[in-house]
Design an enzyme around this catalytic site. Structure first.
Site, mmCIF file in Angstrom:
data_model
loop_
_atom_site.group_PDB
_atom_site.id
_atom_site.type_symbol
_atom_site.label_atom_id
_atom_site.label_comp_id
_atom_site.label_asym_id
_atom_site.label_seq_id
_atom_site.Cartn_x
_atom_site.Cartn_y
_atom_site.Cartn_z
ATOM 1 N N CYS A 1 0.930 -1.274 0.166
ATOM 2 C CA CYS A 1 0.210 0.004 -0.040
ATOM 3 C C CYS A 1 0.810 1.412 0.042
ATOM 4 C CB CYS A 1 -0.877 0.096 1.086
ATOM 5 S SG CYS A 1 -2.131 -1.401 1.209
ATOM 6 N N TYR B 1 -1.456 4.507 1.218
ATOM 7 C CA TYR B 1 -2.878 4.662 0.292
ATOM 8 C C TYR B 1 -2.459 6.122 -0.016
ATOM 9 C CZ TYR B 1 -5.714 0.599 1.177
ATOM 10 O OH TYR B 1 -6.124 -0.721 1.361
ATOM 11 N N TRP C 1 -4.431 5.747 5.744
ATOM 12 C CA TRP C 1 -4.589 4.249 6.034
ATOM 13 C C TRP C 1 -3.513 3.646 6.691
ATOM 14 C CZ3 TRP C 1 -1.359 0.056 4.990
ATOM 15 C CH2 TRP C 1 -1.720 -1.166 5.059
ATOM 16 N N TYR D 1 -10.106 -5.556 -6.130
ATOM 17 C CA TYR D 1 -9.428 -4.908 -5.224
ATOM 18 C C TYR D 1 -8.112 -5.429 -5.021
ATOM 19 C CZ TYR D 1 -8.110 -2.861 -0.386
ATOM 20 O OH TYR D 1 -7.542 -2.554 0.516
ATOM 21 N N HIS D 2 -6.943 -4.656 -5.268
ATOM 22 C CA HIS D 2 -5.696 -5.121 -5.321
ATOM 23 C C HIS D 2 -5.130 -5.538 -6.633
ATOM 24 C CE1 HIS D 2 -5.016 -5.317 -0.725
ATOM 25 N NE2 HIS D 2 -5.127 -3.966 -0.971
ATOM 26 N N HIS E 1 -3.302 -0.143 -6.317
ATOM 27 C CA HIS E 1 -4.668 0.217 -5.829
ATOM 28 C C HIS E 1 -5.383 1.118 -6.600
ATOM 29 C CE1 HIS E 1 -2.790 -1.499 -1.937
ATOM 30 N NE2 HIS E 1 -4.167 -1.247 -1.568
#
Length: 492
Positions: free
Chosen positions: A93, A137, A155, A350-351, A435
């Site tokens: 992240c 993030y 985050w 997601y991811h 992301h």
């Protein structure tokens, strides 16, 4: 979740909820397994792709001071894994930037203040100065002067006060105390933990950065000294678009697609807008929407200015593939419309990641990283876009660049030889993604003339805010719009 069936992968007709939908000629490779879930990816001058997950191959959590990485070769379709421990950095992240010298710059994440740099020339990682604010993030972007700007990222580290800061080579991070993260916030119901995430940032001249979203409020950011922020209006009728995408598909022109008002559990949109920042005062136009609402999608600009929108969900839910959109869409700047492409085999939510490759194809991979869950996708697949295919699905005849310099100075003209006459050239900056955020990619169409010996004299822009220094793919395109395999050129 919608059900998809078809009878092939090139120009096929898909049956979606009882409707027949013709697609443009396109095709995917079969998924290729990796040893880890590729949550982040960066294109390298060698043509290989650096990917990584977290301290573990299939899950994340805490600050464990190591990261599983791998080098993927899209030609041989092979990968080599490496566990990175020497930087004591869990790079899950983070912000990512492609430095002008080709190195990959990774800041924050699970190890919230750490910065690490990967050198593709030696395949080694090194420690860089720590940030003043711990963050994950966040958004990061390479500046026109070779530095890196970062902002947001609640985050990881403390929540809030994730004001901007700037790194310059051989210097510590400098806090831009007047660039408050308050300027970039969405109205997320989860509060600051989510509302300052994943800023869409585009470098411009003189150390300035255009902030295009995902908040509905846009801004001009000046990274000089303590910095400053000038509000730049909103994206027309678009609301907050967390986990959507923004792509600079032409000089000073940005396409934005999808996203949702909250990070998760809110219906995503099919919205699409153009933001034109060439005059300094952004002009926003709403476009015809995509066929599918998407968040957690990725978008990739092609050398002809088209943009491929891949994956996503109708309602963003981390570690779920429910409502996954398997059908990519191709946006064409000539028509300003979206058309469907062949569906991929694997949900990319997601991811997940997507990047342009040197041969003009598009890599898509990842999703998950949730331990023993059923939605881990430790693999990649590669899209052949329509411009590489004839109408019957056979391979189009491609021009070839037979010679080009390895380096090009801003404002100069370079000599490029091709095996046949060509109609266009374009530079596409090598980029990095995690992301759903890729702030490094940009397409720069370039003018040329034919020299007396038949060589192509290609003009490199003089403005480092247009051609941000770094490594680029140089593509030649024939009259039919078919691109060559790119030559990799360092612009500086």
């Amino acid at each position: 979740m919608a059900q998809y069936t078809c009878d092939g992968s090139v120009g096929q007709t898909w049956v979606i909820s009882g409707l027949n939908v013709a697609t443009l000629p396109s095709k995917w490779t079969a998924p290729k397994a990796l040893s880890l879930v590729p949550v982040a990816a960066a294109a390298l001058p060698s043509g290989k792709v650096l990917v990584w997950s977290a301290y573990d191959r299939f899950t994340f959590g805490g600050d464990n001071g190591q990261t599983y990485t791998a080098l993927f070769d899209p030609v041989a379709m092979t990968s080599t894994e490496k566990l990175v421990t020497n930087t004591a950095h869990d790079m899950f992240c983070p912000g990512i930037a492609n430095l002008p010298d080709g190195r990959i710059f990774v800041n924050g994440g699970s190890s919230s203040t750490k910065t690490s740099i990967y050198d593709p020339a030696t395949a080694t990682w090194s420690v860089a100065p720590e940030m003043n604010r711990g963050r994950g993030y966040q958004g990061s972007v390479t500046l026109n002067n070779g530095g890196v700007f970062t902002v947001g990222g609640s985050w990881s580290g403390a929540i809030g006060d994730k004001d901007g800061e700037t790194w310059m080579p051989n210097n510590p991070w400098r806090l831009n105390s007047a660039i408050w993260d308050d300027y970039i916030l969405t109205g997320d119901s989860a509060g600051l933990y989510r509302s300052d995430n994943h800023a869409w940032l585009f470098a411009s001249a003189n150390g300035r950065v255009f902030h295009a979203g995902p908040s509905k409020q846009m801004n001009w950011i000046d990274t000089t000294g303590d910095g400053s922020v000038t509000p730049a209006g909103t994206r027309a009728a678009d609301g907050d678009a967390m986990n959507g995408n923004a792509v600079m598909y032409d000089i000073g022109r940005i396409l934005t697609v999808g996203g949702a008002p909250d990070y998760e559990n809110q219906t995503s949109t099919a919205n699409a807008h153009i933001i034109d920042i060439r005059s300094g005062t952004p002009v926003v136009r709403k476009l015809t929407s995509m066929a599918y609402a998407r968040a957690f999608n990725n978008s990739v600009v092609l050398p002809n200015g088209q943009v491929v929108v891949i994956g996503g969900q109708t309602v963003p839910v981390p570690f779920s593939d429910d409502g996954a959109v398997l059908t990519p869409e191709l946006w064409d700047p000539a028509t300003e419309k979206f058309q469907k492409l062949a569906a991929m085999a694997t949900p990319r939510t997601y991811h997940s990641v997507a990047l342009l490759l040197r041969d003009g194809r598009v890599l898509s991979g990842g999703g998950g990283l949730c331990g023993g869950c059923t939605t881990n996708h430790p693999n990649v697949e590669i899209l052949t876009p329509p411009y590489l295919l004839n109408a019957d699905g056979s391979a189009a005849t491609r021009p070839a660049i037979s010679s080009a310099p390895a380096d090009a100075l801003l404002g100069t003209t370079i000599s490029v030889s091709t095996n046949t006459p060509v109609s266009k050239f374009a530079l596409v900056r090598m980029s990095s993604v995690t992301h759903s955020v890729n702030n490094e990619q940009r397409r720069v169409p370039v003018t040329f003339m034919v020299g007396t010996a038949g060589e192509n004299l290609v003009k490199i822009p003089s403005d480092p805010g247009v051609a941000v220094p770094g490594y680029y793919y140089l593509f030649a395109m024939n009259a039919a719009g078919v691109p060559s395999v790119a030559k990799v050129i360092r612009v500086h």
